[in-house]
Design a protein around this motif. Structure first.
Motif, PDB file in Angstrom:
ATOM      1  N   UNK A   1     -48.680 -28.107  24.848  1.00 28.13           N
ATOM      2  CA  UNK A   1     -46.394 -27.229  26.242  1.00 28.13           C
ATOM      3  C   UNK A   1     -47.273 -26.219  26.916  1.00 28.13           C
TER       4      UNK A   1
ATOM      5  N   UNK B   1     -38.623 -18.566  18.289  1.00 22.50           N
ATOM      6  CA  UNK B   1     -39.116 -19.420  17.279  1.00 22.50           C
ATOM      7  C   UNK B   1     -40.668 -20.242  17.182  1.00 22.50           C
ATOM      8  N   UNK B   2     -41.810 -20.671  16.059  1.00 23.12           N
ATOM      9  CA  UNK B   2     -41.447 -19.747  15.073  1.00 23.12           C
ATOM     10  C   UNK B   2     -41.671 -18.102  15.246  1.00 23.12           C
TER      11      UNK B   2
ATOM     12  N   UNK C   1     -34.883 -23.978  25.420  1.00 24.62           N
ATOM     13  CA  UNK C   1     -36.336 -24.073  25.674  1.00 24.62           C
ATOM     14  C   UNK C   1     -37.568 -24.323  25.024  1.00 24.62           C
ATOM     15  N   UNK C   2     -36.870 -24.484  23.890  1.00 21.48           N
ATOM     16  CA  UNK C   2     -38.125 -24.815  22.348  1.00 21.48           C
ATOM     17  C   UNK C   2     -37.695 -26.225  22.165  1.00 21.48           C
TER      18      UNK C   2
ATOM     19  N   UNK D   1     -31.735 -20.311  25.523  1.00 16.78           N
ATOM     20  CA  UNK D   1     -32.941 -20.031  25.487  1.00 16.78           C
ATOM     21  C   UNK D   1     -33.455 -20.724  24.593  1.00 16.78           C
TER      22      UNK D   1
ATOM     23  N   UNK E   1     -47.290 -27.175  10.147  1.00 19.51           N
ATOM     24  CA  UNK E   1     -46.068 -27.660  10.722  1.00 19.51           C
ATOM     25  C   UNK E   1     -46.956 -28.690  11.705  1.00 19.51           C
TER      26      UNK E   1
ATOM     27  N   UNK F   1     -38.780 -27.042  19.239  1.00 16.36           N
ATOM     28  CA  UNK F   1     -38.224 -26.689  17.868  1.00 16.36           C
ATOM     29  C   UNK F   1     -36.321 -27.026  17.385  1.00 16.36           C
TER      30      UNK F   1
ATOM     31  N   UNK G   1     -35.584 -16.741  30.148  1.00 19.95           N
ATOM     32  CA  UNK G   1     -37.097 -17.607  30.587  1.00 19.95           C
ATOM     33  C   UNK G   1     -35.744 -18.314  32.088  1.00 19.95           C
TER      34      UNK G   1
ATOM     35  N   UNK H   1     -45.191 -29.319  14.672  1.00 18.68           N
ATOM     36  CA  UNK H   1     -44.921 -29.065  16.253  1.00 18.68           C
ATOM     37  C   UNK H   1     -45.814 -28.086  16.673  1.00 18.68           C
TER      38      UNK H   1
ATOM     39  N   UNK I   1     -41.516 -19.256  26.930  1.00 20.96           N
ATOM     40  CA  UNK I   1     -39.558 -19.131  25.584  1.00 20.96           C
ATOM     41  C   UNK I   1     -39.657 -19.730  25.065  1.00 20.96           C
ATOM     42  N   UNK I   2     -41.084 -19.255  23.290  1.00 17.91           N
ATOM     43  CA  UNK I   2     -40.868 -19.582  22.833  1.00 17.91           C
ATOM     44  C   UNK I   2     -40.612 -18.688  21.549  1.00 17.91           C
TER      45      UNK I   2
ATOM     46  N   UNK J   1     -47.948 -28.898  19.100  1.00 18.13           N
ATOM     47  CA  UNK J   1     -47.775 -29.449  20.384  1.00 18.13           C
ATOM     48  C   UNK J   1     -47.472 -27.386  21.063  1.00 18.13           C
ATOM     49  N   UNK J   2     -47.076 -26.513  20.146  1.00 17.63           N
ATOM     50  CA  UNK J   2     -46.905 -25.672  20.731  1.00 17.63           C
ATOM     51  C   UNK J   2     -47.692 -24.666  21.713  1.00 17.63           C
TER      52      UNK J   2
ATOM     53  N   UNK K   1     -36.326 -12.147  25.498  1.00 17.85           N
ATOM     54  CA  UNK K   1     -37.047 -12.886  26.051  1.00 17.85           C
ATOM     55  C   UNK K   1     -36.184 -13.360  27.180  1.00 17.85           C
TER      56      UNK K   1
END
Lengths: 419, 419, 419, 419
Positions: free
Chosen positions: B89, B99-100, C159-160, C156, B71, C162, C37, B73, B96-97, B76-77, C35
């Motif tokens: 990141x 997903x995934x 912020x991602x 939220x 993937x 993706x 943020x 991205x 804050x993430x 970066x993540x 989460x």
């Protein structure tokens, strides 16, 4: 901390150093004595009073059983960090105090000077043996504050868009007798590091002890503005790979693009000096760079900073001479020394070493409150060596250890390379 | 960085370490994988993905010319700080993430594992010579993250007023076979420090070089909770004279009164452990203390912390055995070893040394982005030695240098004294 | 606070609203519930639990003498700010709590629902008279949190990097039937403002009282993205003269250049919506602008924001219909209404008024802890009117007063002009 | 903004006000002019220069085509916030500027005074019609700064542990002729609010317009220290239920326990006044309280703060007399007025109203840079009325609107109750 010296010597040296402090304030207006613009840079008035408080607290209060302080609140206002003598006034609030006035502080100095000189004159030999060493610390302490005072004043004036000069000067056109950077080599082996105990020293220079040094080389002179500008122009401040992690974070956070006090205008570099706002002289040693910048510059060159042991081992044989505060030039000068060997070892700029400030093996702080002088700062600071154009010639020696945090730039700090 | 090992060995070790990471997550609920409560403590999900990204970036991308990332991205993540591979990141935003999802991250791990194992299986000897060392770094890197994961989870759970246990356990009643603290002595002389190059090592353990050590003594065991409680009860956290200047400022600012995770309730000390909220066992080694606390405790005792060279010189002859993460006890244990000599050298808790983390003379970072692994952190951190109950037995060695800032406490850090 | 309604009505409405909350969480993964943020945007899990705690605390605990809470620590974890019911857990730490799990929180909801429905079924008429109004507040409170939940989730997901969609949607191509902005005029005179007491209301809508209104005009529709883009392109975010002093300081500090969630890419404006990352539809009402931006836009146009009395006086005659959360569109829609008069008064976006949120003359908060619901926020906030695409149709009315700080943008907030 | 007045009047009034500013600085030492201890409190030197810059910029620069400023950098250093006249120097850095010196600033004042008086003497009637109103704004602007200067000096001196007095005074023993608090009643009805345009006014007092006021009552006098101490002793600062949400947060964050400048010592209340550190006189009006404290006190009493319309409607009939800066008492005085009706309406302390500072219906700012004077602050501030012991009698009027943030206390602010 050192052999005993004569009473007359002390009286003479006490007067000289105390007078020189006041001489340094002659170019100032009353307004300049009062203001504090960052926590680390104290007002001149505070320096004048604090050095006086030092003699009052550590000499007079200890010598007279019922000593009445000149002003009982000064102990609070003018203590710096000696927690054992009572809570100090917050360091970042020294500039909030408009009274006592400058005039009153000078009066405070005179009062204490009179008492100290009377005491030196009248005390018994046994008393003298006790107070002599403390007065010697006080004199050296005052010399340290003379240097801080100049750095703090420079920082203060530089905040003013009018860029007032401390002592107005023409742009420096001095040139160095340069023939490129050369290297002095030193053999590997066990070396004695630290002070052997003759003459005045600080506790942090002790005990003298052995270290094993690998073979190394030191640059014959300081890094110049010309070389540093090449670093800038080569993207020095934009290439993270040249920097320590914390150094890069500092560059980004503070937006650093050059040494402190530098400005880029119409394609030329200028800087604020104690002589006013001037065009950068490329032949001078670069000054007002942080440890981070010194380290990044060295990495860019393919060299490194010396350790403090390497520096001391090399400097021990050099004569203590150079551009000191007694010259009243207040700025580093180009290297005009001809020939091989190490130049500019003393004076001009403090030289960053890669050594974290730490206790020598077997180190013992002074007893009592004076034990707070050095030891408690042995963490997260880096050692600098050799004194600067703001240091007294009579204050420096090969084993002298100065120390600042890696991000600090407002002292007269520069770079000597090693490999 | 080490002699070459067989392909089978790599495949076996890769699988073991990757599986062990996932085994450590078995007690968790999905919710526990996601949250970040301080910049330094990353979510478990991030650790799972980042260690995988490491193999993808440094092995797969380098091995296949037109490698298509799983993937695009994720680079970066899940990059941590390797600026040469592209902007990462923000570290403080890993939580804050959402997903995934956790499930997708496990899938990512499987995908990469498959590709790595296929590659190990199918690559030529010449390719293997290239990727083998990088995979070995990746495996060791993952072991470091296993340890961070446990420390970060402990920190996370401790924020929850419900104090959920990672693996619920009874209060420990283990006792030490204690006969007081004794000291092992070591002679002065030149010693070789650093790694000789056999087996896997990090670049910061090189080059092996000579240091002159003064005569010194090391305590036979770690400082216990019982001893540390005496320090607290003797006003250890209230007496500024015991502390470094920055240490005291930290104590005041953070309101520290005991090690991290300790609470005083009804006259007794309790702590949060990965087994739950429990009464402090006085016989255990104290853990979760900062460099500042270790240093203050040592000063209170009249001793000091060892240098890393002293530690390494003493530990070199000791067998690598102790309370490691493989035991799945996740907490230090009382010293139950009888007899003279050094106990608890490996495992239990990382031992603070007084040494600032710095380059060994002649140090060279790895080439390329992997050169960012160690060298750029050599500033304002202190070295710890010996591994902890969260470290893998297969990860530690006498020359291993861990490092953290002087105020940090959330790793499994403790104290061994020296004089 | 309103006339009494039948028990059956309450049971039905309680079930509907509680179910709708859970329906709104259907698109989520477990990870998305946990989460936090920013301090103001709580985790979905917290909203689910807090609304339940509200019923447990204000209905069940008050109804049963020895009520045993489902979990005694939930009162601490899921209280928001009702200081009279005990210290709440810090608002900015709601995201640190991974346990109870999402599953356990849904179980908590079921347990409380059962108890509430049992109580409604079995209580005496006298008890019902007491608990009915509190349940009605609880239902309305839950509807407020449904709206917050959507705004917080949007924040939220945004912020991602993706940009996960809450419910994936095609880019909106809807167009408005636009014929330019027109103005509705209203005469000067004394008007009754506030609620007359029929049906459910909050305390802040009382008492009904008279205000003298000058003659004024209201725009027939909301400000569109097209108009707002003109403002941006005319240097709206660069001209300090258009802004309130605090507004300009906010623009500079935060680096605002467009509404929240907007990005400029390849010469086009995009935004994150709950349907995913999309191209801005110029015909839609602008949304996610602060009071500062609404005020600056109005000044740029040569108009102003309405007062809340002007808005209420105009809206009182309008039917309550529009784009509400029941439509599950979760985004404002272009104005497709033909003809004169006011369009889009209800739904789509909350409309900023220029009125500071303050007590009506003679205002009295509810007795007890519920008195903390509204009154204590009457400072430094501005009133918004009319509900949004995230508001329930059954929750809004002409006298309804919403309020946020002037810099806040994460709710569905937009602009209607006045002169 | 007001009818035209004679040239002689202007000359006389200009001189009077400019001289009074300088008279207020007579008790100061040079050091006191320079320091800034918080962003909102400017150095006296800055006030002296800024008021002068105002005349130079808005009168002289506009009157002479090729006007050469006295010092071209003063425009940058002494601008406050008029962005249309160029970037101002950062407000929080006014205290960093030690040059120009105090003496140079007084010289600057003399130079500009000469130019202004020459201009007033020599200009044509047509020119006079243009500059007269601007000079009148400048005079009123200077009177505002006289008041700020006193408040800022009080704040500065209060930071000094030596508590220097501005003008040393005996402790006040004055008593009020008190017979309990009584209430004046006012009928409901439409009232005209704002200024009718005769005499000098600020733009924010316009336009005069109608408001409907409900029936209300105003307290006959200000709240006293005695009453405020009762509030404190009744736990006023410990009971969150008395406070607005932001007020309570402020109390907790700042650790407020009493009005600004109060200290509790040996069971008694003391305060710093411009006369020195003294025992609190219970009969005086309480001063240096925030909006939050005024609001909490009113709630504790069971009353509320007046709206600004209520205040203006009541004050319109009162004579403008009281304890003003002309008295040079610099502190509020006990109520010694006998009889019914409203006392202490003017002077003593600014009276907080519950009204958020906002534009009157139809408000238009002045054209040009002077339009930045008032309008851009109409957000998140609260209106105060009536002037204080630091206000000029010639500066105040019934329609005068002062405004500060709800947490601010360093101006001379107090409380009048309403119901």
């Amino acid at each position: 901390m050192g052999e005993s010296l004569s009473r007359d010597y002390f009286i003479k040296r006490y007067k000289e150093v105390r007078n020189f402090t006041e001489k340094l304030t002659e170019p100032l207006e009353i307004e300049d004595f009062v203001v504090q613009v960052m926590e680390n840079a104290s007002p001149t008035k505070w320096h004048l009073a604090h050095t006086t408080w030092f003699f009052e607290t550590f000499v007079l209060e200890d010598s007279f059983e019922n000593y009445q302080p000149v002003n009982s609140q000064y102990a609070y206002l003018f203590n710096s960090y000696y927690l054992q003598t009572g809570d100090p006034h917050c360091r970042d609030k020294r500039g909030n105090i408009t009274r006592p006035t400058v005039k009153q502080v000078f009066k405070y100095r005179q009062d204490i000077d009179q008492k100290i000189l009377d005491l030196l004159d009248s005390c018994s030999e046994r008393e003298f043996d006790q107070i002599g060493p403390v007065i010697e610390i006080g004199i050296n302490h005052e010399q340290q504050h003379q240097e801080l005072m100049l750095a703090d004043l420079k920082y203060l004036f530089a905040q003013n868009p009018l860029y007032p000069a401390y002592i107005p000067k023409e742009d420096s056109m001095d040139e160095s007798i340069e023939s490129g950077l050369t290297w002095s080599s030193f053999d590997e082996g066990i070396q004695w590091i630290g002070h052997n105990g003759k003459g005045f020293t600080y506790d942090n220079e002790h005990p003298m002890h052995r270290q094993f040094l690998q073979e190394y080389q030191l640059a014959n002179r300081l890094v110049t503005n010309r070389e540093y500008i090449e670093f800038i122009e080569d993207g020095g401040y934009e290439r993270h790979s040249l920097w320590l992690d914390e150094g890069w974070a500092t560059v980004v956070e503070k937006g650093w693009e050059a040494p402190l006090y530098w400005e880029h205008k119409d394609g030329e570099w200028y800087y604020y000096t104690l002589g006013g706002f001037q065009k950068v002289n490329p032949d001078e040693p670069v000054v007002h760079v942080s440890y981070f910048e010194a380290d990044a510059f060295a990495r860019w060159v393919g060299a490194r900073l010396p350790t403090e042991a390497e520096w001391e081992n090399a400097a021990g044989n050099q004569p203590i001479e150079g551009n000191f505060v007694e010259d009243q030039y207040f700025h580093p000068k180009p290297d005009t020394q001809a020939g091989e060997g190490l130049h500019q070892i003393y004076g001009d700029v403090w030289e960053w070493t890669q050594s974290s400030y730490a206790a020598y093996p077997g180190y013992k702080p002074l007893p009592g409150a004076l034990g707070e002088y050095n030891g408690k700062f042995m963490c997260n600071q880096y050692v600098l060596r050799g004194g600067s154009c703001a240091t007294s010639l009579t204050h420096i020696r090969p084993t002298y250890r100065n120390f600042f945090h890696a991000h600090e730039r407002w002292q007269f700090m520069g770079i000597r390379l090693a490999k």
